[in-house]
Design a protein around this motif. Structure first.
Motif, PDB file in Angstrom:
ATOM      1  N   PHE A 315       0.779  -1.217   0.092  1.00  0.00           N
ATOM      2  CA  PHE A 315       0.112  -0.050   0.009  1.00  0.00           C
ATOM      3  C   PHE A 315       0.622   1.245  -0.086  1.00  0.00           C
ATOM      4  O   PHE A 315       1.889   1.209   0.743  1.00  0.00           O
ATOM      5  CB  PHE A 315      -0.828   0.015   1.326  1.00  0.00           C
ATOM      6  CG  PHE A 315      -1.799  -1.222   1.080  1.00  0.00           C
ATOM      7  CD1 PHE A 315      -2.789  -1.303   0.359  1.00  0.00           C
ATOM      8  CD2 PHE A 315      -1.913  -2.242   2.318  1.00  0.00           C
ATOM      9  CE1 PHE A 315      -3.843  -2.530   0.372  1.00  0.00           C
ATOM     10  CE2 PHE A 315      -2.444  -3.112   2.299  1.00  0.00           C
ATOM     11  CZ  PHE A 315      -3.492  -3.407   1.267  1.00  0.00           C
ATOM     12  N   PRO A 316       0.339   2.296  -0.917  1.00  0.00           N
ATOM     13  CA  PRO A 316       1.247   3.448  -0.839  1.00  0.00           C
ATOM     14  C   PRO A 316       0.936   4.272   0.374  1.00  0.00           C
ATOM     15  O   PRO A 316       0.588   5.630   0.211  1.00  0.00           O
ATOM     16  CB  PRO A 316       0.808   4.108  -2.189  1.00  0.00           C
ATOM     17  CG  PRO A 316      -0.698   3.655  -2.216  1.00  0.00           C
ATOM     18  CD  PRO A 316      -0.734   2.261  -1.671  1.00  0.00           C
ATOM     19  N   VAL A 317       1.400   3.875   1.541  1.00  0.00           N
ATOM     20  CA  VAL A 317       1.468   4.652   2.846  1.00  0.00           C
ATOM     21  C   VAL A 317       2.877   4.954   3.329  1.00  0.00           C
ATOM     22  O   VAL A 317       3.598   3.593   3.769  1.00  0.00           O
ATOM     23  CB  VAL A 317       0.576   4.076   3.741  1.00  0.00           C
ATOM     24  CG1 VAL A 317       0.512   4.547   5.325  1.00  0.00           C
ATOM     25  CG2 VAL A 317      -0.798   3.731   3.188  1.00  0.00           C
ATOM     26  N   TYR A 318       3.341   5.982   3.527  1.00  0.00           N
ATOM     27  CA  TYR A 318       4.751   6.130   3.624  1.00  0.00           C
ATOM     28  C   TYR A 318       5.039   6.842   5.063  1.00  0.00           C
ATOM     29  O   TYR A 318       4.100   7.683   5.530  1.00  0.00           O
ATOM     30  CB  TYR A 318       5.323   7.156   2.719  1.00  0.00           C
ATOM     31  CG  TYR A 318       5.155   6.725   1.069  1.00  0.00           C
ATOM     32  CD1 TYR A 318       6.160   5.944   0.382  1.00  0.00           C
ATOM     33  CD2 TYR A 318       4.195   6.685   0.661  1.00  0.00           C
ATOM     34  CE1 TYR A 318       5.900   5.340  -0.838  1.00  0.00           C
ATOM     35  CE2 TYR A 318       3.748   6.183  -0.908  1.00  0.00           C
ATOM     36  CZ  TYR A 318       4.915   5.610  -1.499  1.00  0.00           C
ATOM     37  OH  TYR A 318       4.603   5.081  -2.680  1.00  0.00           O
ATOM     38  N   PHE A 319       6.095   6.283   5.721  1.00  0.00           N
ATOM     39  CA  PHE A 319       6.531   6.859   6.872  1.00  0.00           C
ATOM     40  C   PHE A 319       7.814   7.456   6.879  1.00  0.00           C
ATOM     41  O   PHE A 319       8.829   7.133   6.246  1.00  0.00           O
ATOM     42  CB  PHE A 319       6.674   5.674   7.972  1.00  0.00           C
ATOM     43  CG  PHE A 319       5.495   4.674   8.103  1.00  0.00           C
ATOM     44  CD1 PHE A 319       4.828   4.673   9.338  1.00  0.00           C
ATOM     45  CD2 PHE A 319       5.065   3.798   7.255  1.00  0.00           C
ATOM     46  CE1 PHE A 319       3.969   3.934   9.620  1.00  0.00           C
ATOM     47  CE2 PHE A 319       4.041   3.164   7.469  1.00  0.00           C
ATOM     48  CZ  PHE A 319       3.300   3.161   8.803  1.00  0.00           C
ATOM     49  N   GLY A 320       7.834   8.614   7.969  1.00  0.00           N
ATOM     50  CA  GLY A 320       8.928   9.529   7.962  1.00  0.00           C
ATOM     51  C   GLY A 320       9.000  10.566   8.640  1.00  0.00           C
ATOM     52  O   GLY A 320       7.733  10.645   9.345  1.00  0.00           O
ATOM     53  N   SER A 321       9.709  11.340   8.984  1.00  0.00           N
ATOM     54  CA  SER A 321       9.727  12.444  10.210  1.00  0.00           C
ATOM     55  C   SER A 321      11.201  13.250  10.045  1.00  0.00           C
ATOM     56  O   SER A 321      12.114  12.721   9.458  1.00  0.00           O
ATOM     57  CB  SER A 321       9.740  11.855  11.529  1.00  0.00           C
ATOM     58  OG  SER A 321      10.801  11.272  11.732  1.00  0.00           O
ATOM     59  N   PRO A 322      10.978  14.465  10.439  1.00  0.00           N
ATOM     60  CA  PRO A 322      12.330  15.308  10.526  1.00  0.00           C
ATOM     61  C   PRO A 322      13.167  14.608  11.419  1.00  0.00           C
ATOM     62  O   PRO A 322      14.411  14.751  11.147  1.00  0.00           O
ATOM     63  CB  PRO A 322      11.650  16.643  11.103  1.00  0.00           C
ATOM     64  CG  PRO A 322      10.169  16.727  10.930  1.00  0.00           C
ATOM     65  CD  PRO A 322       9.682  15.322  10.971  1.00  0.00           C
ATOM     66  N   HIS A 323      12.875  13.818  12.295  1.00  0.00           N
ATOM     67  CA  HIS A 323      13.884  13.261  13.341  1.00  0.00           C
ATOM     68  C   HIS A 323      14.574  12.165  12.286  1.00  0.00           C
ATOM     69  O   HIS A 323      15.890  12.045  12.526  1.00  0.00           O
ATOM     70  CB  HIS A 323      13.236  12.722  14.628  1.00  0.00           C
ATOM     71  CG  HIS A 323      12.595  13.597  15.298  1.00  0.00           C
ATOM     72  ND1 HIS A 323      11.637  14.476  15.179  1.00  0.00           N
ATOM     73  CD2 HIS A 323      13.030  13.961  16.561  1.00  0.00           C
ATOM     74  CE1 HIS A 323      11.341  15.263  16.112  1.00  0.00           C
ATOM     75  NE2 HIS A 323      12.046  15.230  17.113  1.00  0.00           N
ATOM     76  N   ILE A 324      14.110  11.303  11.801  1.00  0.00           N
ATOM     77  CA  ILE A 324      14.647  10.220  10.883  1.00  0.00           C
ATOM     78  C   ILE A 324      15.253  10.954   9.971  1.00  0.00           C
ATOM     79  O   ILE A 324      16.856  10.459   9.858  1.00  0.00           O
ATOM     80  CB  ILE A 324      13.685   9.380  10.239  1.00  0.00           C
ATOM     81  CG1 ILE A 324      12.701   8.328  11.279  1.00  0.00           C
ATOM     82  CG2 ILE A 324      14.387   8.284   9.332  1.00  0.00           C
ATOM     83  CD1 ILE A 324      11.520   7.987  10.532  1.00  0.00           C
ATOM     84  N   THR A 325      14.960  11.800   9.296  1.00  0.00           N
ATOM     85  CA  THR A 325      15.982  12.518   8.310  1.00  0.00           C
ATOM     86  C   THR A 325      16.956  13.235   8.909  1.00  0.00           C
ATOM     87  O   THR A 325      18.157  12.861   8.439  1.00  0.00           O
ATOM     88  CB  THR A 325      15.064  13.609   7.385  1.00  0.00           C
ATOM     89  OG1 THR A 325      14.093  12.874   6.662  1.00  0.00           O
ATOM     90  CG2 THR A 325      16.158  14.083   6.491  1.00  0.00           C
ATOM     91  N   THR A 326      17.013  13.653  10.009  1.00  0.00           N
ATOM     92  CA  THR A 326      18.174  14.516  10.827  1.00  0.00           C
ATOM     93  C   THR A 326      19.276  13.461  11.141  1.00  0.00           C
ATOM     94  O   THR A 326      20.301  13.582  11.136  1.00  0.00           O
ATOM     95  CB  THR A 326      17.503  15.402  11.751  1.00  0.00           C
ATOM     96  OG1 THR A 326      16.540  16.300  11.488  1.00  0.00           O
ATOM     97  CG2 THR A 326      18.620  16.030  12.557  1.00  0.00           C
ATOM     98  N   VAL A 327      18.586  12.165  11.733  1.00  0.00           N
ATOM     99  CA  VAL A 327      19.616  11.113  12.244  1.00  0.00           C
ATOM    100  C   VAL A 327      20.448  11.009  11.029  1.00  0.00           C
ATOM    101  O   VAL A 327      21.646  10.764  11.335  1.00  0.00           O
ATOM    102  CB  VAL A 327      18.769  10.065  12.721  1.00  0.00           C
ATOM    103  CG1 VAL A 327      19.575   8.707  12.715  1.00  0.00           C
ATOM    104  CG2 VAL A 327      18.284  10.341  14.079  1.00  0.00           C
ATOM    105  N   PHE A 328      20.014  10.414   9.919  1.00  0.00           N
ATOM    106  CA  PHE A 328      20.882  10.240   8.750  1.00  0.00           C
ATOM    107  C   PHE A 328      21.717  11.321   8.166  1.00  0.00           C
ATOM    108  O   PHE A 328      22.806  11.035   7.808  1.00  0.00           O
ATOM    109  CB  PHE A 328      20.013   9.624   7.913  1.00  0.00           C
ATOM    110  CG  PHE A 328      19.529   8.197   7.899  1.00  0.00           C
ATOM    111  CD1 PHE A 328      20.390   7.131   8.167  1.00  0.00           C
ATOM    112  CD2 PHE A 328      17.936   7.836   8.043  1.00  0.00           C
ATOM    113  CE1 PHE A 328      20.002   5.806   8.565  1.00  0.00           C
ATOM    114  CE2 PHE A 328      17.688   6.646   8.475  1.00  0.00           C
ATOM    115  CZ  PHE A 328      18.511   5.560   8.700  1.00  0.00           C
TER     116      PHE A 328
END
Length: 357
Positions: A315-328
């Motif tokens: 299903f095209p349901v996507y997970f993400g957050s500023p915190h995840i992006t910032t960790v990487f």
């Protein structure tokens, strides 16, 4: 680290599009899937623990005064996701079974930060390899993504061991396989014959996913190619066995032209994952420019914007957050030390409050 990471790791946001513009409240996801695709997933979503697992594993240490408290908070959040030797994506949603991807990342992070006894590591490695299906005949190594291969670690155990967990179906995912291989690799050469067989079969699966070019369309649970390239590149630095299988095709994939194309996408997470993968293989060409680009996308509060990292299967349901992006992004920026030590002593602009490691 900026204040946006000091309090722990909030649950990820959810979007209906890869660009992460059309956000969807967690409480609406089940109805959205039912109305849009005619399928009832059988449970209501809750807060997820995978973000904490990612942070515990990948967040670089900078010497910030509150850093140890942050690590303790993350380890506690990860432990809350435990079911015996397995870990769940949604710790309070028992209908959603534990999976090998969460388990591999959780154990990796707990071990790395000193929160896991050695016997627990060995117990979990045995649990991961037991997820592999044994068949009478090993299927072709170039089987497409939809098939099941003998000896390759699966996403879900499908053994009915968890009370109340709904069956998820047998399936592989190349990123989950790479993460599982990394955790299995933590025990070094201390593998029995069955574990070694599973490692060989799973490593072949990951290599074929890379060499075939299938990684370019993402995997079942990870929509961007860079998520796979990052996971596979971590293996190269862990053992010569992994490096012999993966380093050559990875170098062919991580070209300067490809990195320019990713930078042009404007996606902070894709760029950060790509930079880390290139750093893991010690590819220096163009890294300075990529770091400048990534640093330029940092927001005034010290974070980077939310981007899609993983999705809900078919299903095209996507997970993400500023915190995840910032960790990487922080992990990627940590490679700046190499540039600071270069012959001319210069380095790209460093994000606010970040000490390279």
């Amino acid at each position: 680290m900026g204040n946006h990471l000091e309090g722990g790791m909030p649950t990820a946001s959810i979007a209906r599009d890869f660009a992460f513009k059309d956000l969807l409240p967690t409480s609406h996801v089940r109805d959205f899937i039912r109305q849009s695709y005619g399928k009832d997933i059988g449970f209501d979503l809750g807060d997820e623990g995978f973000s904490a697992m990612l942070a515990l594993t990948h967040l670089p240490l900078s010497g910030h005064p509150n850093e140890q408290q942050l690590i303790q908070n993350l380890a506690r959040s990860v432990e809350d996701c435990r079911w015996r030797s397995r870990f769940r994506f949604f710790p309070r949603v028992h209908a959603f079974a534990a999976d090998t991807d969460c388990t591999a990342l959780a154990i990796n992070g707990l071990w790395k930060r000193g929160y896991l006894p050695a016997q627990d590591l060995h117990r979990t490695v045995a649990e991961l390899t037991r997820s592999a299906v044994q068949m009478a005949g090993a299927q072709s190594p170039d089987l497409d993504e939809g098939g099941i291969q003998s000896g390759v670690m699966m996403v879900y155990w499908e053994d009915g061991a968890e009370p109340g967990a709904l069956p998820r179906g047998r399936k592989h995912d190349a990123v989950a396989c790479a993460n599982a291989l990394y955790t299995v690799g933590l025990v070094g050469a201390q593998l029995n014959s069955f574990d070694d067989y599973v490692v060989t079969r799973t490593l072949n699966y990951v290599r074929n996913h890379l060499a075939s070019g299938r990684y370019l369309v993402g995997t079942r649970y990870y929509p961007s190619p860079e998520a796979f390239l990052h996971a596979a590149s971590r293996l190269c630095g862990q053992s010569t066995r992994y490096a012999r299988a993966l380093e050559e095709p990875l170098r062919r994939a991580l070209t300067h032209k490809y990195s320019i194309d990713v930078a042009a996408s404007g996606d902070s997470l894709r760029l950060a994952l790509l930079m880390i993968a290139r750093s893991n293989l010690k590819i220096e060409d163009g890294q300075r420019e990529l770091a400048e680009t990534l640093a330029g996308w940092q927001r005034p509060d010290g974070s980077w914007p939310a981007c899609s990292y993983y999705r809900m299967g078919r299903f095209p349901v996507y997970f993400g957050s500023p915190h995840i992006t910032t960790v990487f992004a922080l992990r990627a920026i940590s490679s700046l030390r190499a540039w600071a030590a270069s012959a001319d002593g210069s380095a790209p602009r460093q994000p606010a409050g970040i000490d390279p490691v």
